[in-house]
Write an enzyme that holds these catalytic residues in place. Structure first.
Site, PDB file in Angstrom:
ATOM      1  N   CYS A  81       0.843  -1.206   0.000  1.00 24.23           N
ATOM      2  CA  CYS A  81       0.000   0.000   0.000  1.00 24.23           C
ATOM      3  C   CYS A  81       0.875   1.252   0.000  1.00 24.23           C
ATOM      4  O   CYS A  81       1.473   1.610   1.028  1.00 24.23           O
ATOM      5  CB  CYS A  81      -0.920  -0.028   1.220  1.00 24.23           C
ATOM      6  SG  CYS A  81      -1.787   1.520   1.532  1.00 24.23           S
ATOM      7  N   PRO A 106       0.145   4.554  -0.128  1.00 24.36           N
ATOM      8  CA  PRO A 106      -0.205   5.595   0.850  1.00 24.36           C
ATOM      9  C   PRO A 106       0.183   5.203   2.276  1.00 24.36           C
ATOM     10  O   PRO A 106       0.574   6.062   3.073  1.00 24.36           O
ATOM     11  CB  PRO A 106      -1.724   5.726   0.701  1.00 24.36           C
ATOM     12  CG  PRO A 106      -2.015   5.259  -0.682  1.00 24.36           C
ATOM     13  CD  PRO A 106      -1.035   4.150  -0.921  1.00 24.36           C
ATOM     14  N   CYS A 107       0.081   3.909   2.598  1.00 24.93           N
ATOM     15  CA  CYS A 107       0.471   3.442   3.935  1.00 24.93           C
ATOM     16  C   CYS A 107       1.966   3.656   4.150  1.00 24.93           C
ATOM     17  O   CYS A 107       2.392   4.177   5.193  1.00 24.93           O
ATOM     18  CB  CYS A 107       0.155   1.954   4.096  1.00 24.93           C
ATOM     19  SG  CYS A 107      -1.550   1.481   3.783  1.00 24.93           S
ATOM     20  N   ARG A 108       2.741   3.237   3.142  1.00 26.39           N
ATOM     21  CA  ARG A 108       4.191   3.344   3.272  1.00 26.39           C
ATOM     22  C   ARG A 108       4.624   4.810   3.341  1.00 26.39           C
ATOM     23  O   ARG A 108       5.579   5.143   4.059  1.00 26.39           O
ATOM     24  CB  ARG A 108       4.868   2.643   2.094  1.00 26.39           C
ATOM     25  CG  ARG A 108       4.537   1.152   1.954  1.00 26.39           C
ATOM     26  CD  ARG A 108       5.089   0.324   3.092  1.00 26.39           C
ATOM     27  NE  ARG A 108       6.535   0.345   3.143  1.00 26.39           N
ATOM     28  CZ  ARG A 108       7.317  -0.471   2.422  1.00 26.39           C
ATOM     29  NH1 ARG A 108       6.762  -1.380   1.623  1.00 26.39           N
ATOM     30  NH2 ARG A 108       8.628  -0.408   2.537  1.00 26.39           N
ATOM     31  N   ASN A 112       4.012   6.007   6.896  1.00 25.87           N
ATOM     32  CA  ASN A 112       4.770   5.348   7.966  1.00 25.87           C
ATOM     33  C   ASN A 112       5.798   6.244   8.654  1.00 25.87           C
ATOM     34  O   ASN A 112       5.927   6.194   9.884  1.00 25.87           O
ATOM     35  CB  ASN A 112       5.426   4.073   7.441  1.00 25.87           C
ATOM     36  CG  ASN A 112       4.486   2.885   7.463  1.00 25.87           C
ATOM     37  OD1 ASN A 112       3.434   2.923   8.102  1.00 25.87           O
ATOM     38  ND2 ASN A 112       4.847   1.816   6.762  1.00 25.87           N
TER      39      ASN A 112
END
Length: 401
Positions: free
Chosen positions: A299, A301-303, A306
């Site tokens: 993902c 956007p997740c990374r 982070n």
């Protein structure tokens, strides 16, 4: 090449390649495609016609249906169609099993064919073409409705072909956001055109496109359906009614799930394994503020988010704050999950059942997209949702004074 990007987005929306007609399926119409190629650096020897046969719709894989020899820059196809078919023309298509991911970079011309004569002239490449003829109205309507999407698709293609798109999380986030913008433009173009041109020969394409988009409400689909001519509406419901009902049920369940995770509700307990196989329960964090962070290694956007989460953890971990990461990676990406944890410096506990979006905790919390998070107080009560960027820091500073 924007055509390939559009096809990929349509595949995601569940509306790719073949839409049957508002007329009866037995109402076959003859079509003719007269093609002209000019200013090509290398004149193709052949042109291939690609599409999805009605008998193969369940498999969802388009394939080459015919080919034509190019003579003095001219080629010709003819045949019959039921209703409106989404066909593509190119001098090359990848193997059928390569699917939409690879085909996004193929230079091709897209045609929505309903019968009649279509004259296509491609200038320098297939993707740069004009169409005319009494059989071209569906394609002309499609191009008018999707013109903003085509502009975004050109930009997305440029980014996708760059090395940064493969290695830079920030660039991957930009690309992900642009894909989201393109999907929104696709929905707005389709719905807007249907409202002003409900009798368009491309109406079945637009309606099924919208039904295939989970971000468009079933109620909005119902409203648009009522604006269509009776024959078109009847057909769309016959062909896509099951999809619409599944969408309606999924959206109702999402509403019910969201009601369970409204602010002030007790956080539902769950237990999953960490990266070492140890069982970890949310209830073990009682007495601390804990952020349940749903994410995945794949993902973008997740990374990209982070680093912000890492910063928040370092800032507040000594004040009674913890994070429980829940990965929506699948079993085949277990190693990628662990590598992402190390690469992104996620030093808090990470759990997963490696079932992707079927992750038990994700289903319990109604998570259908990521990143998504829930902040739980020491008493196990949900006090905030979807905190990103500065909003995460501000909320933690507020409760951890």
């Amino acid at each position: 090449m924007k055509t390939g990007i559009i096809l990929m987005m349509m595949a995601v929306a569940g509306s790719m390649n073949n839409v049957q007609p508002a007329a009866a399926q037995t109402d076959k119409k003859e079509f003719v495609i007269n093609g002209t190629l000019k200013n090509f650096a290398v004149m193709p020897a052949k042109v291939y016609l690609r599409g999805l046969l009605p008998s193969e719709r369940k498999e969802g894989r388009a394939r080459v249906l015919d080919s034509a020899t190019v003579q003095a820059g001219k080629f010709h196809f003819s045949g019959t169609v039921d209703g409106i078919w989404d066909l593509q023309l190119s001098s090359y298509f990848p193997e059928v099993n390569d699917g939409p991911t690879r085909i996004r970079f193929v230079d091709m011309a897209q045609l929505h064919v309903t019968g009649g004569v279509i004259n296509l002239t491609a200038d320098g490449k297939f993707d740069k073409n004009t169409v005319s003829g009494e059989g071209a109205q569906a394609e002309l309507d499609y191009r008018e409705a999707m013109k903003e999407v085509f502009v975004l698709a050109d930009s997305i293609r440029t980014i996708m072909q760059s090395e940064e798109a493969q290695t830079n999380p920030t660039m991957q986030l930009v690309m992900s956001n642009m894909m989201g913008d393109a999907m929104n433009a696709m929905a707005e173009g389709a719905s807007g055109f249907l409202k002003t041109h409900p009798a368009s020969p491309a109406a079945p394409v637009f309606m099924q496109m919208l039904i295939g988009m989970p971000n468009i409400s079933a109620a909005a689909d119902d409203s648009l359906l009522q604006t269509l001519p009776p024959a078109t509406r009847e057909y769309v419901l016959r062909e896509a009614g099951e999809t619409l009902e599944k969408k309606r049920a999924a959206q109702l369940k999402k509403q019910q799930d969201e009601a369970l995770t409204t602010l002030g509700k007790p956080a539902m307990d769950f237990t999953e394994q960490d990266i070492n196989g140890k069982q970890v329960s949310l209830s073990s964090y009682r007495g601390k503020y804990v952020l349940i962070d749903f994410w995945a290694s794949w993902c973008a956007p997740c990374r990209a988010e982070n680093p912000n989460v890492v910063n928040a953890y370092q800032r507040f971990k000594d004040k009674g704050f913890e994070i429980l990461g829940v990965s929506l990676d699948g079993g085949s990406s277990a190693s990628a999950w662990k590598q992402a944890i190390e690469k992104d410096g996620l030093s808090w506990t990470q759990v997963s059942d490696l079932n992707g979006f079927d992750n038990a905790a994700a289903k319990l919390y109604g998570v259908t997209s990521i990143p998504q998070n829930f902040l739980v107080d020491p008493n196990g009560v949900i006090i905030a949702k979807n905190l990103r960027g500065e909003a995460l820091h501000n909320k933690l500073a507020e409760v951890l004074k």
